[in-house]
Design a protein around this motif. Structure first.
Motif, PDB file in Angstrom:
ATOM      1  N   GLU A  96     -73.721 -12.282  34.433  1.00  0.00           N
ATOM      2  CA  GLU A  96     -72.389 -12.864  34.236  1.00  0.00           C
ATOM      3  C   GLU A  96     -72.315 -13.651  32.937  1.00  0.00           C
ATOM      4  N   ARG A  97     -73.348 -14.451  32.680  1.00  0.00           N
ATOM      5  CA  ARG A  97     -73.346 -15.214  31.435  1.00  0.00           C
ATOM      6  C   ARG A  97     -73.559 -14.304  30.228  1.00  0.00           C
ATOM      7  N   ARG A 206     -66.683 -20.894  33.622  1.00  0.00           N
ATOM      8  CA  ARG A 206     -67.883 -20.995  34.459  1.00  0.00           C
ATOM      9  C   ARG A 206     -68.888 -21.883  33.746  1.00  0.00           C
TER      10      ARG A 206
END
Length: 219
Positions: A96-97, A206
């Motif tokens: 995700e990162r 996030r």
């Protein structure tokens, strides 16, 4: 520009949805200088060490000066992207990162290519009283202008303006300082491209969980 409409954002929403805007800056819509000044009036309420208020804000609107600064920025960005620091993926174990990192690279490349076309470039500066930066208390020096720069971004967001936090122009700080007539004792803290933004879809980013970065009492 007294009475400028302000978005209906509570403090938490304002703080969590003020993002660096890169791809959604409207390059063709003029930004009134009075609106930028209104945002800077709010920024002047930020703290500064010993209340010295040695900050200065250079607002660049001249097309030729913006284009020149944009050229310097693109040169610095191009070199940075070719460096090992930019080429690596610090989030290889986090898909995700990794995806977020790729999107940031893409939007940062876009901004570098259009920096000279952004309607307003704001350069927050601090006067140290000397050409050389002091060897001690750097936190006090930069802490006397960077909170004001962030306050400017918050005020701009509330008024429908997008701003990106950038610093890569500093490789050419002497050249940009000479272009804009900035005294050598005045040091540039950031470059804040400012324009109206398109699309009100900002949301919290996030971030790492608090328990991974929180240290209560001791490390």
């Amino acid at each position: 520009m007294a009475g400028t409409p302000v978005l209906n954002l509570g403090p938490d929403e304002l703080l969590t949805t003020t993002r660096s805007v890169r791809k959604r800056l409207d390059l063709d819509r003029p930004v009134p200088l009075e609106l930028v000044q209104e945002c800077l009036e709010i920024a002047l309420q930020a703290p500064s060490a010993s209340n010295m208020q040695h900050w200065h804000f250079v607002v660049v609107t001249d097309p030729g000066d913006r284009a020149t600064i944009g050229d310097y920025y693109l040169r610095s960005f191009t070199d940075y992207m070719a460096s090992k620091q930019a080429a690596g993926n610090p989030y290889a174990d986090d898909p995700e990162r990794t995806a977020t990192h790729a999107r940031i690279k893409d939007s940062s490349t876009h901004l570098a290519e259009v920096m000279g076309r952004v309607p307003v470039l704001v350069i927050p500066c601090i006067d140290s009283g000397a050409e050389a930066l002091p060897a001690e208390n750097q936190s006090g020096l930069w802490g006397s202008v960077l909170p004001a720069a962030w306050s400017y971004m918050l005020a701009a967001r509330a008024r429908g303006l997008g701003v990106a936090w950038t610093t890569l122009h500093q490789r050419f700080e002497p050249e940009i300082g000479e272009l804009l007539g900035i005294p050598k004792s005045v040091h540039q803290g950031a470059l804040l491209p400012t324009a109206y933004f398109t699309g009100e879809t900002f949301r919290p980013a996030r971030r790492q969980p608090l328990d991974q970065v929180l240290h209560v009492g001791t490390w």
